[in-house]
Design a protein around this motif. Structure first.
Motif, mmCIF file in Angstrom:
data_model
loop_
_atom_site.group_PDB
_atom_site.id
_atom_site.type_symbol
_atom_site.label_atom_id
_atom_site.label_comp_id
_atom_site.label_asym_id
_atom_site.label_seq_id
_atom_site.Cartn_x
_atom_site.Cartn_y
_atom_site.Cartn_z
ATOM 1 N N UNK A 22 14.369 -46.116 -2.354
ATOM 2 C CA UNK A 22 14.182 -44.284 -1.875
ATOM 3 C C UNK A 22 13.989 -43.600 -3.866
ATOM 4 N N UNK A 23 15.111 -43.418 -3.634
ATOM 5 C CA UNK A 23 15.550 -42.416 -5.111
ATOM 6 C C UNK A 23 14.774 -43.041 -6.461
ATOM 7 N N UNK A 24 14.728 -44.040 -6.481
ATOM 8 C CA UNK A 24 13.816 -44.766 -7.226
ATOM 9 C C UNK A 24 11.938 -44.362 -7.154
ATOM 10 N N UNK A 25 11.513 -44.553 -5.918
ATOM 11 C CA UNK A 25 10.358 -44.092 -5.869
ATOM 12 C C UNK A 25 10.242 -42.598 -5.309
ATOM 13 N N UNK A 26 11.139 -41.897 -5.514
ATOM 14 C CA UNK A 26 10.612 -40.376 -5.608
ATOM 15 C C UNK A 26 10.550 -40.051 -6.816
ATOM 16 N N UNK A 29 7.301 -40.350 -8.343
ATOM 17 C CA UNK A 29 6.536 -39.340 -7.326
ATOM 18 C C UNK A 29 6.754 -37.975 -8.570
ATOM 19 N N UNK A 30 7.889 -37.947 -8.462
ATOM 20 C CA UNK A 30 7.823 -36.824 -9.258
ATOM 21 C C UNK A 30 7.794 -36.491 -11.267
ATOM 22 N N UNK A 38 9.999 -30.382 -4.638
ATOM 23 C CA UNK A 38 10.914 -30.421 -3.358
ATOM 24 C C UNK A 38 10.363 -30.548 -2.575
ATOM 25 N N UNK A 39 8.760 -31.243 -2.170
ATOM 26 C CA UNK A 39 8.676 -31.690 -0.848
ATOM 27 C C UNK A 39 9.196 -32.816 -1.487
ATOM 28 N N UNK A 40 8.451 -33.848 -2.563
ATOM 29 C CA UNK A 40 9.144 -35.588 -2.519
ATOM 30 C C UNK A 40 10.713 -35.444 -2.160
ATOM 31 N N UNK A 41 11.621 -34.422 -2.974
ATOM 32 C CA UNK A 41 12.769 -34.539 -1.762
ATOM 33 C C UNK A 41 12.960 -34.480 -0.504
#
Length: 64
Positions: A22-26, A29-30, A38-41
């Motif tokens: 999930x962190x890698x995908x976030x 995306x960032x 902020x929305x991605x987090x």
């Protein structure tokens, strides 16, 4: 057992790896949509909460 059930079972056995995914995908995306970091987090936090609650609340969130 269908594919979705197998995925849930695997994620339940490896919550730390699921969080890393999930962190890698976030992060990816960032990089592409940095204006919405902020929305991605917020979204990634909700995904992690959902994944941890799939085990009936038995899984603990890893330390942040």
């Amino acid at each position: 057992m269908n594919l979705f059930d197998k995925a849930k079972e695997t994620l339940g056995k490896h919550p730390d790896q699921a969080d890393q995914g999930v962190d890698k995908a976030a992060e990816a995306a960032k990089q592409r949509f940095g204006d919405h970091a902020d929305k991605i987090d917020q979204g990634s936090d909700k995904v992690k909460d959902y994944l941890h609650n799939q085990g009936g609340g038995q899984q603990e969130a890893p330390p942040q």
